[in-house]
Design a protein around this motif. Structure first.
Motif, PDB file in Angstrom:
ATOM      1  N   ALA A  31       0.835  -1.206   0.000  1.00  0.00           N
ATOM      2  CA  ALA A  31       0.000   0.000   0.000  1.00  0.00           C
ATOM      3  C   ALA A  31       0.869   1.254   0.000  1.00  0.00           C
ATOM      4  O   ALA A  31       0.584   2.228  -0.713  1.00  0.00           O
ATOM      5  CB  ALA A  31      -0.926  -0.015   1.218  1.00  0.00           C
ATOM      6  N   ALA A  32       1.949   1.227   0.777  1.00  0.00           N
ATOM      7  CA  ALA A  32       2.857   2.380   0.809  1.00  0.00           C
ATOM      8  C   ALA A  32       3.540   2.570  -0.547  1.00  0.00           C
ATOM      9  O   ALA A  32       3.691   3.709  -1.017  1.00  0.00           O
ATOM     10  CB  ALA A  32       3.898   2.187   1.908  1.00  0.00           C
ATOM     11  N   LEU A  33       3.940   1.464  -1.179  1.00  0.00           N
ATOM     12  CA  LEU A  33       4.599   1.558  -2.490  1.00  0.00           C
ATOM     13  C   LEU A  33       3.636   2.106  -3.538  1.00  0.00           C
ATOM     14  O   LEU A  33       4.003   2.976  -4.339  1.00  0.00           O
ATOM     15  CB  LEU A  33       5.114   0.187  -2.896  1.00  0.00           C
ATOM     16  CG  LEU A  33       5.770   0.084  -4.281  1.00  0.00           C
ATOM     17  CD1 LEU A  33       6.987   0.982  -4.364  1.00  0.00           C
ATOM     18  CD2 LEU A  33       6.169  -1.354  -4.581  1.00  0.00           C
ATOM     19  N   ALA A  34       2.402   1.610  -3.542  1.00  0.00           N
ATOM     20  CA  ALA A  34       1.423   2.084  -4.527  1.00  0.00           C
ATOM     21  C   ALA A  34       1.071   3.549  -4.286  1.00  0.00           C
ATOM     22  O   ALA A  34       0.839   4.302  -5.238  1.00  0.00           O
ATOM     23  CB  ALA A  34       0.164   1.221  -4.462  1.00  0.00           C
ATOM     24  N   TRP A  35       1.038   3.951  -3.028  1.00  0.00           N
ATOM     25  CA  TRP A  35       0.755   5.363  -2.727  1.00  0.00           C
ATOM     26  C   TRP A  35       1.910   6.256  -3.190  1.00  0.00           C
ATOM     27  O   TRP A  35       1.682   7.356  -3.685  1.00  0.00           O
ATOM     28  CB  TRP A  35       0.543   5.522  -1.229  1.00  0.00           C
ATOM     29  CG  TRP A  35       0.314   6.947  -0.812  1.00  0.00           C
ATOM     30  CD1 TRP A  35      -0.846   7.660  -0.878  1.00  0.00           C
ATOM     31  CD2 TRP A  35       1.299   7.850  -0.284  1.00  0.00           C
ATOM     32  NE1 TRP A  35      -0.650   8.944  -0.427  1.00  0.00           N
ATOM     33  CE2 TRP A  35       0.657   9.091  -0.053  1.00  0.00           C
ATOM     34  CE3 TRP A  35       2.651   7.728   0.021  1.00  0.00           C
ATOM     35  CZ2 TRP A  35       1.340  10.178   0.479  1.00  0.00           C
ATOM     36  CZ3 TRP A  35       3.325   8.826   0.534  1.00  0.00           C
ATOM     37  CH2 TRP A  35       2.666  10.025   0.763  1.00  0.00           C
ATOM     38  N   ALA A  36       3.136   5.761  -3.043  1.00  0.00           N
ATOM     39  CA  ALA A  36       4.305   6.571  -3.416  1.00  0.00           C
ATOM     40  C   ALA A  36       4.532   6.607  -4.917  1.00  0.00           C
ATOM     41  O   ALA A  36       5.017   7.607  -5.451  1.00  0.00           O
ATOM     42  CB  ALA A  36       5.555   6.033  -2.699  1.00  0.00           C
ATOM     43  N   VAL A  37       4.177   5.520  -5.634  1.00  0.00           N
ATOM     44  CA  VAL A  37       4.437   5.443  -7.082  1.00  0.00           C
ATOM     45  C   VAL A  37       3.140   5.040  -7.792  1.00  0.00           C
ATOM     46  O   VAL A  37       2.998   3.909  -8.270  1.00  0.00           O
ATOM     47  CB  VAL A  37       5.553   4.432  -7.401  1.00  0.00           C
ATOM     48  CG1 VAL A  37       5.978   4.558  -8.859  1.00  0.00           C
ATOM     49  CG2 VAL A  37       6.740   4.611  -6.481  1.00  0.00           C
TER      50      VAL A  37
END
Length: 499
Positions: A31-37
């Motif tokens: 979720a953090a990766l998708a939010w960042a990229v």
């Protein structure tokens, strides 16, 4: 310091608790990766090049080329009646909209004579960023900023329907491409959302750029222009005109990129997935990779990347690289879990989750140097009658009995204590900071809790012996021998008592 908390216990037929930790961790990181990229510009560049849109027959370019400049001279010295002649010819041909992508902000003597031509609603005039949107009070044709989004590497990948208006802070000024699309009958909202500039590969079957002088002279086929959107702009080489590079790396005149922008607006728009959708898809990809395990995680990653192609063909922007990375992240957690299990499998008893004899040896060696300030204690526990349970009821019954015994010992574990499976029916408890008086009390309590251990109709007897470091204990072997003697002594006494 080696210890194996009960949370890492692996029991036959049950899921590994470490996996239960990997799933929520994978979901959180994905979720953090998708939010960042949430966007994949390089992927969409590659898809734009690999899957170009067919040239849009609704949009034509009238180019001010080298031959036109040889006929009429430098563009700034032209009589502006030439624009009037060209636009009248195009209007007679039945075009839907005309865009003049030539900056006309500098006044000329004959500007007033062009009021009728430059006041038509289907004619759009280009303005430069920062210039007033109204070129002349008597020119009432709509205007638009002739701008495109230039990346740091000098490539135009996107454009906008509107840009900030420097004359009116907080307001938006429409772009040239947007005004042309509106003049052609398309409804385009006025916003600053970047839109992908569709790439179109050259098509030899399509009309080439039409020379401006042919339009001025009327040397054109009217049927080629009927209901078309026509852009007039500079295409000559070597005259300092606005040329930039597209996603293919080719240098392209600015008017041709503006034509692509108009084509992009006239076509079905690309749809960006909402952020929550990208995050949810990333979480699902990571969890699926964790649950699948092995190389299947990489298969999920490849599938996530491959899905970007059909989504692109459906005018949807799927961040396949981000989702693929989420799946790889899940696979990485699985590999980390397996590394952790393999690292500990050599020193762990798979039945109880306690350390084995090798782990006991390492733990004693690790703590031995500090025994002066923190005395070490050792409890040894064995279970008489265990082999009979195996022979009468089977090994599954013996495993069940050992797990029960381990659970009872675990109830007396203090902070800092470590428990080990010493042998087939033996356990060792390495006690932290335990004096002789405390050792005796702990031995008694463990013995009482094990006195009630039984299995069906078979009689069992647990024996607990203990020892602690002192002046007469010089090596770990001395500690083990002392605890063993204590255990055998108690075992003998209990046998004598039963007799």
């Amino acid at each position: 310091m080696l210890g194996f908390p009960d949370s890492l216990t692996v029991r036959p037929g049950t899921a590994r608790p470490v996996r239960r930790l990997a799933v929520p961790l994978a979901a959180l990181l994905a979720a953090a990766l998708a939010w960042a990229v949430p966007e994949n510009g390089l992927l969409w560049d590659a898809l734009n090049r690999a899957l170009p849109s067919p040239p849009d027959g609704r949009v034509l370019v009238v180019g001010i080329d080298d031959a036109t400049l040889r006929d009429y001279g430098r563009i700034g010295s032209w009589p502006r009646e030439l624009y009037g002649q060209a636009l009248n010819t195009l209007d007679q041909a039945g075009v839907a909209a005309i865009g003049v992508d030539v900056l006309l902000a500098d006044p000329a003597r004959n500007d007033a004579a062009l009021a009728a031509v430059f006041s038509r609603p289907n004619v759009v005039l280009a303005t430069a960023p920062g210039e007033p949107t109204a070129l002349r009070p008597d020119w009432r044709s709509p205007t638009g900023i002739s701008a495109l989004n230039l990346s740091d590497d000098g490539i135009v990948r996107s454009f906008q329907a509107a840009y900030p208006d420097p004359a009116l802070p907080g307001n938006l000024a429409p772009s040239f491409a947007r005004q042309l699309a509106v003049a052609a009958g398309r409804t385009v909202p006025l916003d600053e959302q970047p839109r992908i500039l569709r790439y179109s590969a050259p098509d030899p079957q399509r009309l080439p750029v039409i020379p401006f002088r042919d339009v001025v002279n009327g040397s054109i086929r009217y049927g080629d222009f009927q209901n078309r959107v026509v852009l007039v702009g500079l295409t000559a080489s070597g005259v300092g005109g606005p040329t930039v590079r597209d996603v293919s790396g080719q240098t392209v005149p600015g008017v041709e990129l503006q034509a692509r922008a108009v084509s992009s607006l006239l076509s079905a728009p690309f749809i960006s997935l909402p952020l929550w959708t990208v995050m949810l898809a990333g979480v699902l990809a990571a969890i699926a990779a964790v649950l699948a395990g092995g190389v299947w995680g990489f298969a999920i990653a490849l599938l996530a990347l491959a899905l970007a192609v059909p989504y692109w063909l459906l005018n949807s922007l799927l961040p396949g690289v981000t989702l693929s990375l989420c799946a790889v992240l899940g696979t990485g957690l699985v590999m980390l879990e397996r590394w952790w299990i393999l690292r500990r499998s050599g020193v762990r008893d798979p039945l109880t989750g306690f350390g084995n004899r090798l782990a006991f040896t390492r733990a004693v060696e690790s703590r031995w140097q500090g025994r002066q300030s923190r005395p070490l204690g050792l409890l040894l526990v064995d279970l008489s009658g265990f082999r009979k349970v195996n022979s009468v009821y089977g090994y599954a019954a013996g495993d069940e009995l050992l797990r029960e015994l381990a659970g009872r010992i675990m109830q007396h574990k203090r902070r800092g204590d470590l428990i080990f499976r010493w042998g087939p029916d033996e356990f060792a408890v390495l006690l932290d900071n335990t004096a002789s008086a405390e050792l005796a009390d702990l031995t008694r309590r463990v013995q009482l809790s094990l006195d009630t251990v039984a299995y069906r109709d078979l009689s069992l007897q647990a024996s607990v012996g203990g020892a602690s470091t002192g002046p007469d204990i010089n090596t770990p072997s001395d500690l083990i021998e002392a605890a063993s003697r204590s255990r055998y002594r108690i075992k003998y006494q209990r046998q004598q008592w039963r007799v």
